[in-house]
Write an enzyme that holds these catalytic residues in place. Structure first.
Site, PDB file in Angstrom:
ATOM      1  N   TYR A 105     -17.493  12.450 -14.012  1.00 56.55           N
ATOM      2  CA  TYR A 105     -17.422  13.628 -14.879  1.00 56.55           C
ATOM      3  C   TYR A 105     -16.106  13.716 -15.646  1.00 56.55           C
ATOM      4  O   TYR A 105     -16.054  14.308 -16.715  1.00 56.55           O
ATOM      5  CB  TYR A 105     -17.585  14.909 -14.051  1.00 56.55           C
ATOM      6  CG  TYR A 105     -18.909  15.015 -13.342  1.00 56.55           C
ATOM      7  CD1 TYR A 105     -20.110  15.013 -14.046  1.00 56.55           C
ATOM      8  CD2 TYR A 105     -18.959  15.112 -11.958  1.00 56.55           C
ATOM      9  CE1 TYR A 105     -21.320  15.104 -13.395  1.00 56.55           C
ATOM     10  CE2 TYR A 105     -20.174  15.209 -11.284  1.00 56.55           C
ATOM     11  CZ  TYR A 105     -21.347  15.198 -12.013  1.00 56.55           C
ATOM     12  OH  TYR A 105     -22.550  15.283 -11.363  1.00 56.55           O
TER      13      TYR A 105
ATOM     14  N   HIS B 146      -7.443  -4.353  -7.554  1.00 59.87           N
ATOM     15  CA  HIS B 146      -7.243  -3.610  -6.297  1.00 59.87           C
ATOM     16  C   HIS B 146      -8.547  -3.604  -5.499  1.00 59.87           C
ATOM     17  O   HIS B 146      -9.379  -2.702  -5.655  1.00 59.87           O
ATOM     18  CB  HIS B 146      -6.813  -2.175  -6.630  1.00 59.87           C
ATOM     19  CG  HIS B 146      -6.159  -1.461  -5.493  1.00 59.87           C
ATOM     20  ND1 HIS B 146      -4.905  -1.775  -5.015  1.00 59.87           N
ATOM     21  CD2 HIS B 146      -6.588  -0.415  -4.705  1.00 59.87           C
ATOM     22  CE1 HIS B 146      -4.580  -0.982  -4.027  1.00 59.87           C
ATOM     23  NE2 HIS B 146      -5.593  -0.139  -3.812  1.00 59.87           N
TER      24      HIS B 146
ATOM     25  N   ARG C  80       0.791  -1.221   0.000  1.00 62.95           N
ATOM     26  CA  ARG C  80       0.000   0.000   0.000  1.00 62.95           C
ATOM     27  C   ARG C  80       0.827   1.277   0.000  1.00 62.95           C
ATOM     28  O   ARG C  80       0.666   2.126  -0.868  1.00 62.95           O
ATOM     29  CB  ARG C  80      -0.926   0.002   1.220  1.00 62.95           C
ATOM     30  CG  ARG C  80      -2.072   0.987   1.106  1.00 62.95           C
ATOM     31  CD  ARG C  80      -2.950   0.984   2.336  1.00 62.95           C
ATOM     32  NE  ARG C  80      -3.401  -0.343   2.711  1.00 62.95           N
ATOM     33  CZ  ARG C  80      -4.076  -0.616   3.828  1.00 62.95           C
ATOM     34  NH1 ARG C  80      -4.363   0.368   4.653  1.00 62.95           N
ATOM     35  NH2 ARG C  80      -4.454  -1.837   4.106  1.00 62.95           N
TER      36      ARG C  80
END
Length: 812
Positions: A118, A74, A28
């Site tokens: 968006y 993931h 991570r």
């Protein structure tokens, strides 16, 4: 039957936490030393490349890429994936963006990006270099979280991404902060290291000058950079790029065009504006953020005739216009988190790229040999084409045809498969020529691949050529300027303190305050002091002046006027003991204000035990701890001794004489040069010869025309001409100025100069009562008179002091 184990909590927690720590460190938070990527970044780039979402194709919705990464590789929240994707696209966070985005991807002001539904994204061109050759067995692969497909453990990373884009992260017990660098410089260093494996840090730093932040700015401290590159840990100063531009009317403005890495521009502008509003610095008129698509621009407009350099230095010190950056170059190396030097990072990358070239070459060699084997089979088949066709026609099916070709003509199975699959139009003379040409090319390729694998020098030559091509394609100028020395920031008081007049008061009981002229005028009759307290110093000063307060026990308290509590005139102010501890019976006996701390004069200091000295102003300059500790200006020999007078001597005062009067009524007059100059922590020389039970009550500077106002413990007031006391020399007994009485003799408690006979004097008693005396109403007494009784000691108290009555301040 299940087996129940008995384990201590310590063992269980230790083992579980170490597994958890290992997971978040490797999976991570920390980047890999080879490709400089954290797992989430690697998975994003791989997934987008696998989907063909590359720089030469159309943009796709970010949500599609995020969903694909989350579903296949993931298994964490979509927000963390999108956040990583956005960061790789922000050209103020990474030196070479790996993602291109359409839409709002955030800003330097800390604005969040638009939602992933968006925005649109695709890999940047340089990302292709991160993934180049990934399909040629150049890296290791592991199954994904649900064992449905494979993902790479590292990307080929054909450019040194760890240094170029840097990395930041926090994990269990580890953190990393690797700054971005210039791609061309890093590749130059790798090429040098390739030829000179024993290169020193100084050799490598000829190429890698230091960090190259995407936001530019100025890095100061070559020693910090060198230490960081040597140890993986170091500190540098990052300073904004600024310019001071003149404006009309003696005005100027500070223009900021580059700010330090990862500084929030909006917060920076807000902080500068707060300094303007709070008047922490006098001289800032307006702060404007004029940044647009052409670049960053923050303008700090200044007032007329101000110290623009001083204000800029203040902003450097008190805002994020200048910050410190701490290197902490930690990355995963061979499955372990390690703090890395510059050379170790470059060596690891070079070794990794050599492995990538070797694996790619083996892959290409195998592919070429496989193809050559097929081509050789096709050429052979075409040479005996009629027999091959006859054999195929006589076969039952495709498998039988392949087996017959293998059995009859000694083809391999792969060759036989290729012959069976051969299309009829290929059976021409031209195709034989093409096959023979291809076979020749394949032989050359195979020889080239084998040469690379057999000769490390050849492999390094290939790697060097590819790195040079990459540098040629992507090299761009350095943005961050490197300065070898960290520049000291000196801020003058003129910048910090507004040039304004104030009224300052120090009271007998130790209260101190400053107020604006406006507040003083509004409340001139209300001093804010307790009924039994009174001012001992009250003056109109400038906020940039300096106040020196001398106490009766030899302590000097220093305060710049601007640091004195700014309160309304009708408020009490702060007590000096709030910051500096004074004894209960310690009083301030002299307060002086100066425009600077470089005055040429001397202080004349006298004690009640009969010592006197001159001390240069320069010897009493305050130290760094003046806010918490008083400074010793007089060393008193006896515990009960006290300083009775402190006078400041200018050049004009040198013509005057010193007058000392003792409690028993002895007066001694002599010239100032008779008193030697001594340091601060000294006692001085003998001022007058005192009897065992006598002591000096005060000191005044006089001339032949001076007149004295003397008060005794019995409440008597005496007016005496100084010319009655002859000028002699220091350390003598002096002459009597009182008539000695057998019963209840008079003792002098204090004396003062009469500067104006019509100006009232004030006698203060031990009951803190005051009694006004007008000197003009009294005639001059002789040396042997005891004066006139003016105070009833039984009702008003015993006199302790005589002084000029405090007058209202004349405001200039």
């Amino acid at each position: 039957m299940s087996k129940i184990e008995s384990l201590t909590l310590e063992d269980v927690m230790g083992e579980r936490f170490s597994r958890y720590s290992r997971s978040i460190i490797q999976e991570r938070a920390l980047p890999d030393i080879r490709d400089g990527l954290k797992p989430v970044q690697r998975r994003i780039l791989y997934a987008m490349n696998k989907d063909g979402n590359t720089y030469d194709k159309a943009f796709r919705k970010s949500a599609k890429s995020v969903g694909n990464v989350m579903g296949n590789f993931h298994p964490h929240g979509d927000s963390s994936i999108y956040e990583a994707l956005v960061r790789m696209s922000q050209d103020w966070k990474v030196r070479e963006p790996l993602i291109q985005m359409h839409g709002n991807n955030g800003s330097m002001d800390g604005d969040p990006p638009a939602a992933m539904r968006y925005t649109e994204a695709r890999l940047s061109k340089i990302s292709g270099e991160m993934l180049r050759d990934i399909d040629k067995d150049t890296v290791d692969w592991v199954l994904n979280f649900d064992d449905t497909e494979y993902e790479p453990t590292v990307l080929p990373s054909r450019f040194p991404n760890l240094l170029v884009n840097g990395s930041t992260g926090i994990s269990a017990g580890y953190a990393t902060d690797i700054p971005p660098h210039n791609l061309g410089e890093v590749i130059d260093a790798i090429l040098y290291l390739q030829k000179h494996p024993d290169a020193t840090l100084d050799d490598l730093m000829q190429f890698v000058k230091g960090p190259d932040f995407p936001t530019g700015a100025i890095v100061q401290g070559i020693d910090g950079i060198k230490k960081a590159y040597a140890t993986g840990h170091g500190k540098i100063i990052v300073r904004s790029k600024t310019a001071i531009e003149p404006l009309k009317g003696n005005k100027s403005q500070i223009v900021i065009t580059e700010i330090p890495y990862e500084v929030n521009k909006a917060q920076l502008v807000k902080r500068i504006d707060e300094i303007r509003l709070n008047k922490r610095v006098d001289g800032i008129a307006e702060v404007r953020d004029q940044s647009d698509r052409n670049g960053l621009s923050i303008v700090v407009e200044l007032k007329r005739d101000v110290d623009s350099t001083g204000i800029l230095n203040y902003l450097f010190k008190n805002t994020d216009l200048q910050v410190s950056y701490n290197f902490n170059m930690v990355a995963i190396d061979n499955m372990r988190p390690e703090r890395l030097s510059l050379k170790r990072i470059l060596v690891a990358y070079l070794k990794f790229q050599q492995e990538v070239i070797e694996k790619r070459t083996r892959f290409n060699l195998k592919k070429a040999k496989d193809r050559q084997h097929i081509v050789d089979g096709l050429i052979k088949a075409l040479s005996i084409l009629d027999q091959v066709i006859k054999t195929i026609r006589a076969s039952k099916n495709r498998k039988d045809a392949r087996d017959n070709l293998v059995k009859t003509y000694d083809f391999s199975e792969k060759q036989a498969d290729a012959i069976v699959a051969l299309q009829l139009y290929r059976l021409t003379n031209t195709d034989v020529t093409q096959l023979e040409k291809e076979s020749k090319q394949l032989a050359q390729q195979i020889a080239g691949f084998e040469k690379i694998l057999d000769n490390p020098k050849e492999l390094n030559r290939v790697l060097a050529r590819e790195l040079r091509e990459l540098a040629k394609t992507y090299r761009n100028p350095r943005r961050t300027e490197i300065q070898s020395q960290v520049q000291d920031i000196k801020i003058s008081t003129d910048v910090l303190v507004p040039d304004e007049d104030v009224v300052v008061m120090v009271s007998h009981d130790g209260y101190i305050k400053r107020s604006s002229i406006r507040s003083y005028k509004a409340s001139v009759t209300e001093s804010g002091l307790k009924d039994d307290d009174y001012p001992i110093f009250m003056k109109q000063l400038n906020a940039r002046d300096h106040l020196l307060m001398f106490t009766s026990k030899g302590n000097l308290i220093y305060r710049p006027v601007y640091e004195i509590a700014d309160v309304k005139w009708k408020d009490t102010g702060e007590h000096i003991s709030q910051t500096i501890g004074l004894d209960g019976d310690e009083e301030i006996i002299g307060t002086f204000a100066f425009g600077s701390l470089k005055e040429p004069g001397y202080f004349l200091i006298a004690t009640d035990e009969g010592h006197i000295k001159q001390t240069a102003f320069s010897d009493l300059t305050p130290g760094r701890t003046y806010k918490k500790h008083a400074y010793t200006y007089e060393k008193l020999k006896d515990e009960g001794a006290r300083v009775v007078s402190v006078k400041y001597l200018t050049e004009a005062d040198q013509a005057k004489q010193i007058l000392l009067i003792s409690k028993h009524g002895l007066a001694l007059r002599y010239t100032i040069p008779e008193v030697s100059v001594n340091g601060a922590r000294t006692t001085g020389v003998k001022s007058m010869a005192l009897r065992a039970d006598d002591q000096v009550v005060n000191l005044q500077l006089v001339d032949d025309d001076s007149q004295l106002a003397i008060v005794t413990q019995r409440g008597a007031f005496k007016k005496l001409a100084v010319k009655e006391i002859p000028v002699t020399s220091r350390a003598r007994k002096g002459v009597m100025i009182l008539r000695e009485l057998k019963n209840h003799p008079h003792r002098v408690v204090d004396f003062a100069l009469i500067n104006d006979e019509h100006q009232p004097l004030e006698i203060v008693t031990d009951r803190k009562r005051t009694h006004d005396i007008l000197p003009a109403e009294f005639s001059l007494g002789g040396r042997y008179s005891n004066g006139s009784f003016v105070i009833d000691v039984d009702s008003e108290g015993v006199p302790t002091q005589i002084r000029e009555k405090p007058a209202e301040i004349t405001i200039n």
